[in-house]
Design a protein around this motif. Sequence first.
Motif, PDB file in Angstrom:
ATOM      1  N   GLY A  77       5.810   9.435 -12.415  1.00 22.77           N
ATOM      2  CA  GLY A  77       5.324   9.617 -13.777  1.00 22.77           C
ATOM      3  C   GLY A  77       4.160   8.728 -14.156  1.00 22.77           C
ATOM      4  O   GLY A  77       3.658   8.791 -15.276  1.00 22.77           O
ATOM      5  N   GLU A  78       3.716   7.886 -13.234  1.00 25.10           N
ATOM      6  CA  GLU A  78       2.638   6.934 -13.504  1.00 25.10           C
ATOM      7  C   GLU A  78       1.338   7.465 -12.908  1.00 25.10           C
ATOM      8  O   GLU A  78       1.339   8.007 -11.808  1.00 25.10           O
ATOM      9  CB  GLU A  78       3.012   5.593 -12.851  1.00 25.10           C
ATOM     10  CG  GLU A  78       2.131   4.437 -13.192  1.00 25.10           C
ATOM     11  CD  GLU A  78       2.662   3.141 -12.586  1.00 25.10           C
ATOM     12  OE1 GLU A  78       2.804   2.176 -13.343  1.00 25.10           O
ATOM     13  OE2 GLU A  78       2.921   3.094 -11.359  1.00 25.10           O
ATOM     14  N   ASP A  79       0.213   7.300 -13.615  1.00 24.27           N
ATOM     15  CA  ASP A  79      -1.064   7.709 -13.034  1.00 24.27           C
ATOM     16  C   ASP A  79      -1.636   6.570 -12.179  1.00 24.27           C
ATOM     17  O   ASP A  79      -1.177   5.428 -12.262  1.00 24.27           O
ATOM     18  CB  ASP A  79      -2.063   8.169 -14.114  1.00 24.27           C
ATOM     19  CG  ASP A  79      -2.450   7.067 -15.066  1.00 24.27           C
ATOM     20  OD1 ASP A  79      -2.097   7.157 -16.241  1.00 24.27           O
ATOM     21  OD2 ASP A  79      -3.130   6.107 -14.634  1.00 24.27           O
ATOM     22  N   ASP A  80      -2.615   6.919 -11.364  1.00 24.14           N
ATOM     23  CA  ASP A  80      -3.173   5.957 -10.412  1.00 24.14           C
ATOM     24  C   ASP A  80      -3.735   4.720 -11.099  1.00 24.14           C
ATOM     25  O   ASP A  80      -3.507   3.593 -10.649  1.00 24.14           O
ATOM     26  CB  ASP A  80      -4.269   6.621  -9.572  1.00 24.14           C
ATOM     27  CG  ASP A  80      -3.752   7.757  -8.706  1.00 24.14           C
ATOM     28  OD1 ASP A  80      -2.548   7.777  -8.370  1.00 24.14           O
ATOM     29  OD2 ASP A  80      -4.567   8.632  -8.359  1.00 24.14           O
ATOM     30  N   THR A  83      -1.128   2.390 -12.381  1.00 24.30           N
ATOM     31  CA  THR A  83      -0.558   1.675 -11.235  1.00 24.30           C
ATOM     32  C   THR A  83      -1.452   0.506 -10.835  1.00 24.30           C
ATOM     33  O   THR A  83      -0.968  -0.603 -10.597  1.00 24.30           O
ATOM     34  CB  THR A  83      -0.377   2.619 -10.035  1.00 24.30           C
ATOM     35  OG1 THR A  83       0.537   3.647 -10.391  1.00 24.30           O
ATOM     36  CG2 THR A  83       0.130   1.876  -8.811  1.00 24.30           C
ATOM     37  N   ALA A  84      -2.749   0.747 -10.748  1.00 20.49           N
ATOM     38  CA  ALA A  84      -3.687  -0.311 -10.354  1.00 20.49           C
ATOM     39  C   ALA A  84      -3.589  -1.499 -11.312  1.00 20.49           C
ATOM     40  O   ALA A  84      -3.559  -2.657 -10.874  1.00 20.49           O
ATOM     41  CB  ALA A  84      -5.109   0.238 -10.315  1.00 20.49           C
ATOM     42  N   LEU A  85      -3.522  -1.225 -12.604  1.00 26.79           N
ATOM     43  CA  LEU A  85      -3.407  -2.304 -13.593  1.00 26.79           C
ATOM     44  C   LEU A  85      -2.071  -3.037 -13.462  1.00 26.79           C
ATOM     45  O   LEU A  85      -2.024  -4.271 -13.477  1.00 26.79           O
ATOM     46  CB  LEU A  85      -3.544  -1.748 -15.012  1.00 26.79           C
ATOM     47  CG  LEU A  85      -4.910  -1.209 -15.396  1.00 26.79           C
ATOM     48  CD1 LEU A  85      -4.846  -0.594 -16.802  1.00 26.79           C
ATOM     49  CD2 LEU A  85      -5.973  -2.298 -15.342  1.00 26.79           C
ATOM     50  N   ARG A  86      -0.979  -2.281 -13.347  1.00 24.91           N
ATOM     51  CA  ARG A  86       0.353  -2.888 -13.240  1.00 24.91           C
ATOM     52  C   ARG A  86       0.457  -3.759 -11.996  1.00 24.91           C
ATOM     53  O   ARG A  86       0.925  -4.904 -12.056  1.00 24.91           O
ATOM     54  CB  ARG A  86       1.427  -1.792 -13.220  1.00 24.91           C
ATOM     55  CG  ARG A  86       2.843  -2.347 -13.023  1.00 24.91           C
ATOM     56  CD  ARG A  86       3.889  -1.255 -12.999  1.00 24.91           C
ATOM     57  NE  ARG A  86       3.623  -0.201 -12.034  1.00 24.91           N
ATOM     58  CZ  ARG A  86       3.832  -0.311 -10.710  1.00 24.91           C
ATOM     59  NH1 ARG A  86       4.270  -1.442 -10.179  1.00 24.91           N
ATOM     60  NH2 ARG A  86       3.572   0.715  -9.904  1.00 24.91           N
TER      61      ARG A  86
END
Length: 175
Positions: A77-80, A83-86
């Motif tokens: 459910g997460e976009d790319d 994800t990069a930020l997280r």
Amino acid sequence: SYRGETEIQNEKEITTTPNENARYVRNAGAPSRDSMAKRAAGLVIFRRIGEQIQYLLLRASYGDFHWSSPKGHVDPGEDDFTTALRETKEEAGYSEEDLIIYHDKKKVLNYKVNDKPKVVIYWLAQLKDPNKEPMLSDEHVEMKWLSKDDAKRTVGYKDNQDMIDEFHEIILKLQ
């Protein structure tokens, strides 16, 4: 294991690999031979110290203890980009507010890990305060700020080295 490249062109994804003669073309978002590929995203972070450009690399605390930019697997459910930020926050302690992120400057890497396909999307990001040191998570045992050539030697993989070269050329044009 191989490391290939992907280009996104006119709503189609074109994947090539050095070990295959085939060239796969598919509509973006359509099922493909690599629909089971693990997907990851991260940021290639650089800082300016005077005239020098340095790249942040983290050394993994697992597997072959490889060096890479902050990255991690995309959660359901997460976009790319999220994800990069997280992953950057989790692995290096940098939030979006600490960085100038070049949303239009990204690189997609395709390679295999243990014979399974993996896709990693990296965006280019500059650390606003070059004196702010990262805070490592337990996923990494060491960090280094390195010049372009030292970063390329440290990452080892050709596709990662080529990405550093490409991003470096972009950074030089930003000045």
